[in-house]
Design a protein around this motif. Structure first.
Motif, PDB file in Angstrom:
ATOM      1  N   ILE A  43       6.281  12.391  -3.405  1.00 22.23           N
ATOM      2  CA  ILE A  43       5.453  13.456  -2.850  1.00 22.23           C
ATOM      3  C   ILE A  43       6.230  14.774  -2.833  1.00 22.23           C
ATOM      4  CG2 ILE A  43       4.325  14.272  -0.729  1.00 22.23           C
ATOM      5  CD1 ILE A  43       3.613  11.282  -0.206  1.00 22.23           C
ATOM      6  N   PRO A  53       7.819   6.590  -1.532  1.00 25.33           N
ATOM      7  CA  PRO A  53       6.665   7.473  -1.740  1.00 25.33           C
ATOM      8  C   PRO A  53       6.930   8.903  -1.303  1.00 25.33           C
ATOM      9  CG  PRO A  53       6.195   5.874  -0.001  1.00 25.33           C
ATOM     10  CD  PRO A  53       7.493   5.492  -0.616  1.00 25.33           C
ATOM     11  N   LEU A  70       1.697   1.840  -3.586  1.00 23.71           N
ATOM     12  CA  LEU A  70       0.543   2.277  -4.358  1.00 23.71           C
ATOM     13  C   LEU A  70       0.172   3.715  -4.021  1.00 23.71           C
ATOM     14  CD1 LEU A  70      -1.680  -0.927  -4.272  1.00 23.71           C
ATOM     15  CD2 LEU A  70      -0.179  -0.132  -6.100  1.00 23.71           C
ATOM     16  N   LEU A  71       0.524   4.159  -2.821  1.00 22.09           N
ATOM     17  CA  LEU A  71       0.246   5.525  -2.397  1.00 22.09           C
ATOM     18  C   LEU A  71       0.974   6.552  -3.268  1.00 22.09           C
ATOM     19  CD1 LEU A  71      -0.725   7.611  -0.170  1.00 22.09           C
ATOM     20  CD2 LEU A  71       1.455   7.143   0.932  1.00 22.09           C
ATOM     21  N   TYR A  72       2.176   6.223  -3.697  1.00 29.32           N
ATOM     22  CA  TYR A  72       2.967   7.210  -4.425  1.00 29.32           C
ATOM     23  C   TYR A  72       2.615   7.315  -5.905  1.00 29.32           C
ATOM     24  CZ  TYR A  72       6.238   4.174  -6.977  1.00 29.32           C
ATOM     25  OH  TYR A  72       6.803   3.299  -7.846  1.00 29.32           O
ATOM     26  N   PRO A 127       0.809  -1.230   0.000  1.00 26.73           N
ATOM     27  CA  PRO A 127       0.000   0.000   0.000  1.00 26.73           C
ATOM     28  C   PRO A 127       0.840   1.278   0.000  1.00 26.73           C
ATOM     29  CG  PRO A 127      -0.927  -1.594   1.518  1.00 26.73           C
ATOM     30  CD  PRO A 127       0.390  -2.153   1.060  1.00 26.73           C
ATOM     31  N   LEU A 128       2.027   1.244   0.609  1.00 24.52           N
ATOM     32  CA  LEU A 128       2.902   2.428   0.567  1.00 24.52           C
ATOM     33  C   LEU A 128       3.337   2.725  -0.861  1.00 24.52           C
ATOM     34  CD1 LEU A 128       5.183   1.826   3.670  1.00 24.52           C
ATOM     35  CD2 LEU A 128       3.303   3.443   3.451  1.00 24.52           C
TER      36      LEU A 128
END
Length: 195
Positions: free
Chosen positions: A159, A155, A98-100, A95-96
């Motif tokens: 960001i 990520p 996929l967050l980026y 999930p980390l």
């Protein structure tokens, strides 16, 4: 400009990497084919915006690839013979990553924009990704995060670069003023001479 940016497009699509990621190729082809076919086939309002439609299709394709990866996160490691401990780690870390993805897409779009010939000097900060990634990979684990700091650096790099790119875009257009709309021209009375 299109031919000058062909190398950047191939690089952003991952076609110049040593190992080609099939998800990147799927998203690249979905976006490219939508833009090319759309510019020929679309009619009326859609004929004006085939690139925008292609970007939206690319985002949907990327989302579907990410959803498929997320839903298969417990089965995928076993396909490669990973242990149960590695599978649990993959389930936490995925999930980390996929967050980026949304931030990475902003960075890629801004990189393409800044690589235009008149903006080439502003592209250097966007290409600072390896420097920022290495710096964060060295700093974050020492803050008590340990191995999680290394995973968070990926990520966080995207960001930070997305924020820097948006800031660069804002400063690039801060000094420009919009072009005023042309004043409507008044009709000139016509005079006809008959003999």
């Amino acid at each position: 400009i299109g031919l000058e940016l062909a190398g950047t497009a191939a690089s952003n699509a991952g076609l110049q990497d040593e190992v080609i990621n099939p998800k990147n190729v799927i998203v690249f082809l979905a976006t490219l084919l939508t833009a090319v076919i759309g510019s020929v086939v679309f009619r009326k309002f859609l004929s004006v915006i085939p690139i925008l439609v292609a970007i939206i299709v690319g985002y949907v394709a990327a989302l579907l690839c990410g959803i498929a990866l997320f839903l298969g996160r417990s089965a995928i490691p076993h396909l490669f013979g990973a242990s149960n401990a590695a599978t649990r780690l993959f389930q936490v870390i995925l999930p980390l990553f996929l967050l980026y993805l949304p931030f990475m897409s902003v960075v890629r779009i801004l990189t393409s924009y800044f690589c235009a010939p008149e903006q080439i000097t502003r592209a250097d900060l966007i290409y600072g990704q390896p420097v920022v990634l290495v710096a964060l990979s060295l700093i974050l684990p020492r803050t008590g995060l340990g191995l999680s700091g290394v995973w968070l650096s990926v990520p966080l790099t995207q960001i930070l670069l997305a924020g820097a790119g948006v800031l660069l875009l804002h400063t690039a257009h801060a000094g420009t003023k919009p072009i005023p709309a042309a004043a409507p021209q008044q009709a000139v009375p016509s005079v006809s001479l008959s003999v």
